[in-house]
Scaffold this active site. Sequence first.
Site, PDB file in Angstrom:
ATOM      1  N   GLN A  64      -9.310 -10.251  -7.480  1.00  0.00           N
ATOM      2  CA  GLN A  64      -7.929 -10.542  -7.827  1.00  0.00           C
ATOM      3  C   GLN A  64      -7.641 -12.034  -7.820  1.00  0.00           C
ATOM      4  O   GLN A  64      -8.057 -12.755  -6.925  1.00  0.00           O
ATOM      5  CB  GLN A  64      -7.029  -9.838  -6.828  1.00  0.00           C
ATOM      6  CG  GLN A  64      -5.579  -9.937  -7.179  1.00  0.00           C
ATOM      7  CD  GLN A  64      -4.802  -8.880  -6.425  1.00  0.00           C
ATOM      8  OE1 GLN A  64      -5.357  -8.130  -5.639  1.00  0.00           O
ATOM      9  NE2 GLN A  64      -3.530  -8.835  -6.681  1.00  0.00           N
ATOM     10  N   CYS A  70      -3.077  -6.613  -9.643  1.00  0.00           N
ATOM     11  CA  CYS A  70      -4.109  -5.692  -9.177  1.00  0.00           C
ATOM     12  C   CYS A  70      -4.132  -4.402  -9.977  1.00  0.00           C
ATOM     13  O   CYS A  70      -5.134  -3.734 -10.057  1.00  0.00           O
ATOM     14  CB  CYS A  70      -3.953  -5.412  -7.695  1.00  0.00           C
ATOM     15  SG  CYS A  70      -2.464  -4.535  -7.314  1.00  0.00           S
ATOM     16  N   HIS A 106      -0.894  -1.703  -3.828  1.00  0.00           N
ATOM     17  CA  HIS A 106      -2.139  -2.269  -4.319  1.00  0.00           C
ATOM     18  C   HIS A 106      -2.900  -1.149  -5.022  1.00  0.00           C
ATOM     19  O   HIS A 106      -2.780   0.005  -4.636  1.00  0.00           O
ATOM     20  CB  HIS A 106      -2.896  -2.773  -3.090  1.00  0.00           C
ATOM     21  CG  HIS A 106      -4.238  -3.328  -3.372  1.00  0.00           C
ATOM     22  ND1 HIS A 106      -4.413  -4.495  -4.050  1.00  0.00           N
ATOM     23  CD2 HIS A 106      -5.468  -2.867  -3.055  1.00  0.00           C
ATOM     24  CE1 HIS A 106      -5.709  -4.736  -4.137  1.00  0.00           C
ATOM     25  NE2 HIS A 106      -6.365  -3.769  -3.543  1.00  0.00           N
ATOM     26  N   ASN A 116     -11.514  -0.310  -3.121  1.00  0.00           N
ATOM     27  CA  ASN A 116     -10.547  -1.400  -3.132  1.00  0.00           C
ATOM     28  C   ASN A 116     -11.054  -2.473  -4.098  1.00  0.00           C
ATOM     29  O   ASN A 116     -12.154  -2.982  -3.921  1.00  0.00           O
ATOM     30  CB  ASN A 116     -10.439  -1.976  -1.712  1.00  0.00           C
ATOM     31  CG  ASN A 116      -9.432  -3.107  -1.640  1.00  0.00           C
ATOM     32  OD1 ASN A 116      -9.011  -3.634  -2.665  1.00  0.00           O
ATOM     33  ND2 ASN A 116      -9.058  -3.477  -0.420  1.00  0.00           N
ATOM     34  N   TRP A 165     -10.521  -5.465  -4.327  1.00  0.00           N
ATOM     35  CA  TRP A 165     -10.854  -6.734  -3.705  1.00  0.00           C
ATOM     36  C   TRP A 165     -12.348  -6.818  -3.353  1.00  0.00           C
ATOM     37  O   TRP A 165     -12.857  -7.873  -3.060  1.00  0.00           O
ATOM     38  CB  TRP A 165     -10.044  -6.923  -2.398  1.00  0.00           C
ATOM     39  CG  TRP A 165      -8.619  -7.259  -2.627  1.00  0.00           C
ATOM     40  CD1 TRP A 165      -8.052  -7.684  -3.789  1.00  0.00           C
ATOM     41  CD2 TRP A 165      -7.569  -7.217  -1.650  1.00  0.00           C
ATOM     42  NE1 TRP A 165      -6.717  -7.910  -3.613  1.00  0.00           N
ATOM     43  CE2 TRP A 165      -6.387  -7.627  -2.300  1.00  0.00           C
ATOM     44  CE3 TRP A 165      -7.503  -6.878  -0.304  1.00  0.00           C
ATOM     45  CZ2 TRP A 165      -5.165  -7.714  -1.647  1.00  0.00           C
ATOM     46  CZ3 TRP A 165      -6.287  -6.964   0.344  1.00  0.00           C
ATOM     47  CH2 TRP A 165      -5.124  -7.375  -0.330  1.00  0.00           C
ATOM     48  N   ASP A 219     -16.871   4.351   6.388  1.00  0.00           N
ATOM     49  CA  ASP A 219     -18.270   3.922   6.563  1.00  0.00           C
ATOM     50  C   ASP A 219     -18.661   4.043   8.040  1.00  0.00           C
ATOM     51  O   ASP A 219     -17.939   3.580   8.904  1.00  0.00           O
ATOM     52  CB  ASP A 219     -18.437   2.451   6.149  1.00  0.00           C
ATOM     53  CG  ASP A 219     -18.235   2.251   4.649  1.00  0.00           C
ATOM     54  OD1 ASP A 219     -17.803   3.206   3.975  1.00  0.00           O
ATOM     55  OD2 ASP A 219     -18.513   1.140   4.170  1.00  0.00           O
ATOM     56  N   ASP A 226      22.531  15.208 -70.711  1.00  0.00           N
ATOM     57  CA  ASP A 226      22.505  14.870 -72.126  1.00  0.00           C
ATOM     58  C   ASP A 226      21.241  15.384 -72.799  1.00  0.00           C
ATOM     59  O   ASP A 226      20.245  14.672 -72.923  1.00  0.00           O
ATOM     60  CB  ASP A 226      22.597  13.341 -72.242  1.00  0.00           C
ATOM     61  CG  ASP A 226      22.465  12.889 -73.672  1.00  0.00           C
ATOM     62  OD1 ASP A 226      22.726  13.704 -74.575  1.00  0.00           O
ATOM     63  OD2 ASP A 226      22.076  11.726 -73.874  1.00  0.00           O
TER      64      ASP A 226
END
Length: 686
Positions: free
Chosen positions: A93, A99, A254, A278, A280, A291, A571
């Site tokens: 970003q 974002c 975000h 994300n 970023w 994690d 006509d």
Amino acid sequence: LFRPMSFVKIKAFQKAGHRRRNNNVQYVENNGTWKLRENIKANALVAVKESLGFKELGPSSHKSRGIAWKRAGELCSKPQFIVGGATRTDICQGALGDCWLLAAIASLTLNEEVLARVVPAGQGFGDNYAGIFHFQFWQFGEWVDVVIDDRLPVKDGELVFVHSAEGNEFWSALLEKAYAKLVFVCVVSCSTSEGFEDFTGGIAESYELSKAPSNMFQIIQKALEAGALLGCSIDITSAADSEAVTRQKLVKGHAYSLTGVTEVNYRGRKEKLVRMRNPWGQVEWTGAWSDSSSEWNSITASERPNANAEDGEFWMSFSEFLSHYSRIEICTLTPDAITSDSIKYWAVSNHDGTWRKGSTAGGCRNNPYTFWMNPQYVIKLNDEDDDPDDNEVGCSFVVGLIQKNRRRLRKAGEDMHTIGFAIYEFHGQRDVHLDKNFFLTHAQKARSETFVNLREVCTRFKLPPGEYLVVPSTFEANQDGDFCLRVFSEKQTETLPCDDPVDAELPDESVSDDEVDSGFRGMFVKLAGADMEISATELTTILNKIIAKRTDIKTDGFSLETCRIMVNLMDDSGNGKLGLGEFATLWKKIQRYLGIYKKNDMDNSGTISTPEMRLALKEAGFTLNNTIFQLLVARYAETDMTLDFDNYVACLMRLEMMFRVFKRLDPHQSGFIELDFQQVCHAITF
Ligand SMILES: *[C@@H]1O[C@H](CO)[C@@H](O)[C@H](O)[C@H]1NC(C)=O
Ligand SMILES: *[C@@H]1O[C@H](CO)[C@@H](O)[C@H](O)[C@H]1NC(C)=O
């Protein structure tokens, strides 16, 4: 990436956006009528939208001060276009709060085929470098190529917009610049859905997760199987909230990408998980299933996805996903964006249309007298979904209505229209434009979730097989606009415009000299004078004398031009004047037209409105489609969208002339004619 300056700036911008969130107009249905929704809760991405338009980032604004434009070669010694393929980490970003675009670009890198179309291969800073690059975007039904030079905005030595983590890879920054050029205003004034659609040509749906349908997980799973791109965000509830990081390291206001789902066996039950990213490239969720969290220890190795790097990507449970995130956007791709055999792509159909003041801009159902004037389309759903994901069988489809080119009109002070659509069950003929009575006597079966002033409204449906009528409209009647209606469906469907065929059934009204009664004969002799013929000039005088006596119809008098058309139409002898029989025929025709005029002037105003005109035309024997009706209204209606009697007659006479000429030249009704110049002169020069 948490550079102090950028962070403060983003906050300031989002604050500005936050205060203006009421700029979004949204209508919801209440007991059959569309009502303005109080207390609009726009999501943060949409909120930011209104605040950073071209005005605030225009050349003279303070926010653009201090920005220099530099070529990639001036920013680093060895610029690269793409290093090792486009990856999600190429997108970081910049200082501006864009974002939403990052989420769209990041999702793009998950699909090589989609990316290859937007970022054509073979470009770089090597031998072929010429200071320009090109990209392709989807705009309202077609792919457009956008060429840019490689000068990029820089402030205090840093790229202002998107950039790569390494700082020497430029495809993402250049892509953003090209996109900004395409959408005409600074890119911060868009939304992830729009970015998704412009990069893929797909259709983007948006769901509020607090009101998610019960089969949301299956919708996500199916969407991923169909190669869709998915973005999610957490709403900000106060200005101070924007980009705030929660205790468990989720960033509010975000845009995240959703990149996968799985189901694992956990402590004797099935646990649904989603994989998030994300943009970023860092700051990851720290709660359950993140994690190296302890939950993974209870999972057999074969079920365990590998996701431990600090790369911005993490897993979380679906239930926590629903409670932490506010919104998900799903962009389903068109079949041509997908070549992989393993993907079950959706079918798509596209129709362009227009709303025109007085003819096809009927407004929403709150306008019962004009709603039927809107363009109409039929969707034919033949086959039910393969594996009904809940107990309800049916056909899944998504209808998207895009208003075209409105963003460009912003500079001229015009903003988005408020748009939406209604869906009706339908068992009739397909080549009929349904009229007021149909809509007054039939309840709608489904509808767009709201009427809203965004570029697109888009809603997912599941309905039993059958035929359905879709009526797209603006909220208010009489607003000019162009739109593109798209239908995406799991199974093959047919979508067709539903309109009248252009045709005319003209009665034979001719009166021969012998059929004329003595009273009419006496009047004719008086009017025609010595030559026993009526010229166009004489006809003008006669007609105007007669209608001047009538107080029940409004007119500013027949013009010589209109009378000339009448004479030419009648006509048969070709002398430019009317004999007794010809005049009697014309008289009969005008009487019939007058009767139809009076009958359709429902409010006895002496004029007829354009919706009344469409009915009057039908009654007079002309069926016309939207295109032709738009033309007639543009040419014959006054600025208040009414026709007075002389304009009405002029319009009918011209139409009749057109059909009679064509029918004469096409005696076998082949629908085609071929003319040489002589014939053109004879047929249409009067
Ligand atoms: C809904 O509309 C109908 C007819 O327009 C009306 O009779 C009824 O009272 C309305 N109901 C509510 C709850 O407003
Ligand atoms: C309306 O009819 C005209 C003439 O037949 C045709 O050219 C036009 O394409 C039609 N418009 C639509 C929307 O079908």
